[in-house]
Design a protein around this motif. Structure first.
Motif, short mmCIF file in Angstrom:
data_model
loop_
_atom_site.label_atom_id
_atom_site.label_comp_id
_atom_site.label_asym_id
_atom_site.label_seq_id
_atom_site.Cartn_x
_atom_site.Cartn_y
_atom_site.Cartn_z
N GLU A 47 0.83 -1.21 0.00
CA GLU A 47 0.00 0.00 0.00
C GLU A 47 0.86 1.26 0.00
O GLU A 47 0.52 2.25 -0.66
CB GLU A 47 -0.94 0.00 1.20
N ALA A 48 1.98 1.23 0.72
CA ALA A 48 2.87 2.40 0.76
C ALA A 48 3.49 2.64 -0.61
O ALA A 48 3.57 3.79 -1.08
CB ALA A 48 3.95 2.19 1.81
N LEU A 49 3.93 1.57 -1.26
CA LEU A 49 4.55 1.72 -2.58
C LEU A 49 3.54 2.16 -3.63
O LEU A 49 3.85 3.01 -4.48
CB LEU A 49 5.21 0.41 -3.00
N GLN A 50 2.33 1.60 -3.56
CA GLN A 50 1.31 2.04 -4.51
C GLN A 50 0.99 3.52 -4.34
O GLN A 50 0.82 4.25 -5.34
CB GLN A 50 0.03 1.22 -4.31
N GLY A 98 -10.64 -10.82 12.03
CA GLY A 98 -11.19 -10.93 10.69
C GLY A 98 -11.10 -9.68 9.85
O GLY A 98 -11.57 -9.68 8.70
N THR A 99 -10.50 -8.62 10.36
CA THR A 99 -10.36 -7.38 9.58
C THR A 99 -9.44 -7.62 8.39
O THR A 99 -8.41 -8.28 8.51
CB THR A 99 -9.79 -6.25 10.45
N ASN A 100 -9.81 -7.10 7.24
CA ASN A 100 -9.04 -7.26 6.02
C ASN A 100 -7.63 -6.67 6.19
O ASN A 100 -7.48 -5.55 6.71
CB ASN A 100 -9.77 -6.57 4.87
N ALA A 124 -3.53 -2.25 6.93
CA ALA A 124 -2.32 -1.61 6.43
C ALA A 124 -2.57 -0.14 6.10
O ALA A 124 -1.78 0.74 6.48
CB ALA A 124 -1.81 -2.36 5.20
N ILE A 125 -3.65 0.13 5.40
CA ILE A 125 -3.98 1.51 5.01
C ILE A 125 -4.23 2.37 6.24
O ILE A 125 -3.78 3.53 6.31
CB ILE A 125 -5.18 1.52 4.06
N LEU A 165 1.99 8.42 6.39
CA LEU A 165 2.85 7.90 5.33
C LEU A 165 2.12 7.80 3.99
O LEU A 165 2.76 7.62 2.96
CB LEU A 165 3.41 6.53 5.73
N ILE A 166 0.80 7.93 4.03
CA ILE A 166 0.04 8.02 2.79
C ILE A 166 -1.04 9.08 2.96
O ILE A 166 -1.38 9.46 4.08
CB ILE A 166 -0.61 6.69 2.38
#
Length: 303
Positions: free
Chosen positions: A60-63, A286-288, A293-294, A302-303
């Protein structure tokens, strides 16, 4: 014994399922030492939740930084994914410094973060690079229930030596042949368990077997929230079999550029052990993983 056989069978089935979950061959070689073809960065992970979570953070950071990425998670154990990194099947993977060093140099006795990282830099396969390590650390630990600890008067790993013949040890299949596993427990501590039961890498199979009494000693990750939730006793590693295990990105050198380096180094600068424990708890509910990460990257600006 029937219960142990059932657990072992379930572990084998889980590993088979993981190996086939990607919809293609995760080890399809792209070229030794050169990384995958094109500009895309293929991010891999081991076959346990925390590795997938950290890989998701990297992804996610790289995207967000404009890097074209592909996720190739759940590859398998270190023995499998390090080969994938070297043959170009993947380009980037989150690693644990001490375990990787022991894999690359079974004779290493480095224990502290600085010593482990210094040695690791000299042992990396040709064509791969280390980026900045994080303060976040996740170590293999031997855990027992509070009842087992009280029954055998267990506080540290060496306390197991005189009673291990009565006890079963559970952990991932690869632990049976690892220096920082069964071999080290024999060579460093002189511990010979009644049996070794192949389960999973610090996952639900091991935790269930331990808390239900089907094994008495389990290889658990130190960031597992189940340690606290189940009132487990973590045995002190009094002979330093398990070295420092700082989370660190390992990347194919040919794919490394300033954007990737700056992005992942910024992640490492902020990732802590407490973050891992909290995020592992969220994942267990159960959290995605991408959502977790986001959220962490957003909170860390960081994003």
């Amino acid at each position: 014994m029937k219960k142990l056989i059932a657990i072992s069978a379930l572990a084998a089935a889980s590993l088979l399922a993981l190996s086939g979950c990607s919809g293609g061959d995760p080890l399809a070689s792209a070229g030794a030492g050169t990384g995958s073809s094109g500009d895309q960065v293929i991010i891999g992970s081991a076959d346990f939740t925390e590795s997938q979570l950290i890989a998701s953070i990297y992804s996610e950071a790289l995207q967000a930084a404009g890097v074209d990425v592909k996720e190739q998670f759940n590859i398998g154990s270190r023995e499998v994914y390090m080969e994938a990194l070297q043959d170009g099947s993947i380009d980037l993977i989150p690693e644990y410094s001490g375990a990787l060093l022991k894999y690359l140099d079974t004779s290493s006795t480095a224990s502290t973060t600085d010593d482990v990282l210094a040695e690791l830099a000299t042992q990396l396969p040709t064509g791969t690079s280390l980026l900045d390590h994080s303060l976040a650390e996740d170590k293999d630990v031997l855990a027992v229930t509070s009842d087992t600890a009280a029954k055998y008067d267990l506080e540290k790993i060496s306390d197991l030596a005189p009673v291990a013949a009565e006890l079963s040890l559970g952990g991932p299949p690869e632990w049976k042949t690892r220096v920082n596993g069964v071999i080290g427990l024999v060579d460093v501590y002189g511990i010979n368990f009644r049996e070794f039961v192949s389960l999973d890498a610090g996952g639900p199979l091991t935790m269930t077997a331990l808390t239900s009494g089907q094994i008495q000693v389990g290889d658990i990750f130190s960031t597992d929230p189940g340690v606290t939730d189940n009132d487990l006793v973590v045995l002190e590693d009094d002979k330093s079999l398990f070295a420092a295990e700082n989370v660190v990105p390992v990347i194919t050198t040919a794919k490394l550029d300033s954007t990737i380096a700056e992005t992942l180094n910024a992640v490492s600068a902020q990732l802590t052990t407490k973050d891992l424990i909290r995020m592992n708890s969220e994942a267990s509910s159960g959290t995605n993983l991408a959502e977790i990460a986001i959220a962490w990257l957003t909170d860390a600006d960081l994003i």
